[in-house]
Design a protein around this motif. Structure first.
Motif, PDB file in Angstrom:
ATOM      1  N   GLU A 270      71.382 -40.892  -4.120  1.00 36.22           N
ATOM      2  CA  GLU A 270      72.349 -40.332  -5.065  1.00 36.22           C
ATOM      3  C   GLU A 270      71.696 -39.411  -6.078  1.00 36.22           C
ATOM      4  O   GLU A 270      72.209 -38.334  -6.384  1.00 36.22           O
ATOM      5  CB  GLU A 270      73.055 -41.484  -5.795  1.00 36.22           C
ATOM      6  N   ASP A 271      70.537 -39.812  -6.619  1.00 37.93           N
ATOM      7  CA  ASP A 271      69.843 -38.994  -7.614  1.00 37.93           C
ATOM      8  C   ASP A 271      69.330 -37.688  -7.010  1.00 37.93           C
ATOM      9  O   ASP A 271      69.401 -36.634  -7.639  1.00 37.93           O
ATOM     10  CB  ASP A 271      68.678 -39.776  -8.237  1.00 37.93           C
ATOM     11  N   THR A 272      68.799 -37.776  -5.789  1.00 35.64           N
ATOM     12  CA  THR A 272      68.297 -36.577  -5.115  1.00 35.64           C
ATOM     13  C   THR A 272      69.435 -35.607  -4.835  1.00 35.64           C
ATOM     14  O   THR A 272      69.293 -34.397  -5.026  1.00 35.64           O
ATOM     15  CB  THR A 272      67.581 -36.940  -3.806  1.00 35.64           C
ATOM     16  N   GLU A 273      70.572 -36.124  -4.387  1.00 35.70           N
ATOM     17  CA  GLU A 273      71.731 -35.272  -4.121  1.00 35.70           C
ATOM     18  C   GLU A 273      72.198 -34.583  -5.397  1.00 35.70           C
ATOM     19  O   GLU A 273      72.533 -33.397  -5.383  1.00 35.70           O
ATOM     20  CB  GLU A 273      72.872 -36.081  -3.499  1.00 35.70           C
ATOM     21  N   ALA A 274      72.225 -35.314  -6.513  1.00 30.93           N
ATOM     22  CA  ALA A 274      72.624 -34.724  -7.791  1.00 30.93           C
ATOM     23  C   ALA A 274      71.644 -33.632  -8.209  1.00 30.93           C
ATOM     24  O   ALA A 274      72.048 -32.567  -8.689  1.00 30.93           O
ATOM     25  CB  ALA A 274      72.722 -35.806  -8.861  1.00 30.93           C
ATOM     26  N   ALA A 275      70.346 -33.875  -8.003  1.00 25.45           N
ATOM     27  CA  ALA A 275      69.333 -32.870  -8.346  1.00 25.45           C
ATOM     28  C   ALA A 275      69.479 -31.637  -7.453  1.00 25.45           C
ATOM     29  O   ALA A 275      69.358 -30.501  -7.924  1.00 25.45           O
ATOM     30  CB  ALA A 275      67.939 -33.461  -8.218  1.00 25.45           C
ATOM     31  N   LEU A 276      69.757 -31.846  -6.162  1.00 25.68           N
ATOM     32  CA  LEU A 276      69.963 -30.716  -5.254  1.00 25.68           C
ATOM     33  C   LEU A 276      71.180 -29.900  -5.651  1.00 25.68           C
ATOM     34  O   LEU A 276      71.158 -28.654  -5.605  1.00 25.68           O
ATOM     35  CB  LEU A 276      70.117 -31.202  -3.813  1.00 25.68           C
TER      36      LEU A 276
END
Length: 125
Positions: free
Chosen positions: A43-49
């Motif tokens: 979830e955090d990686t997707e938000a950063a992307l």
């Protein structure tokens, strides 16, 4: 303020992780890419992307790419190879500039040039 710094640091970490990815091989006949050093997507990686996409640092390269994971001992899974689909992103020129902090280097160069000009005028007078 500290949370904001940590969040920006995580966004840059995802951006640099995206820059380290590379295609190891292409599985035939479907043409599926096997990506080395792929980002672990949560979830955090997707938000950063999505933040990087919003800032113009990355752009979608392939939508709905079949995706799967290796086993912990780095072997192919015994069941289905692909368990989900994900979008593959690529860095834009702006992303490379952000990664290399080109803006900060440009500003530092301008500041040094102005200080040098002021010092030259002060010495000449």
């Amino acid at each position: 303020m500290l949370d904001e710094w940590k969040r920006e640091r995580q966004i840059r970490k995802v951006l640099s992780g995206l820059a380290r990815q590379r295609v190891a091989m292409i599985l035939q006949p479907q043409g599926v890419w096997v990506i080395e050093r792929a980002l672990q997507r949560d979830e955090d990686t997707e938000a950063a992307l999505m933040t990087c996409h919003m800032r113009g640092w990355v752009e979608p390269l392939h939508d709905s790419m079949p995706t799967g994971d290796l086993t912990p001992d780095m072997k192919l899974p015994s069941g289905p190879l692909f368990t989900r689909t994900q979008t593959v992103f690529r860095l834009t020129e702006g992303g490379w500039s952000a990664l290399n902090r080109a803006h900060a280097w440009t500003v530092a160069g301008i500041v040094i040039a102005i200080l040098s000009l002021i010092a030259t005028i002060a010495v000449a007078s």
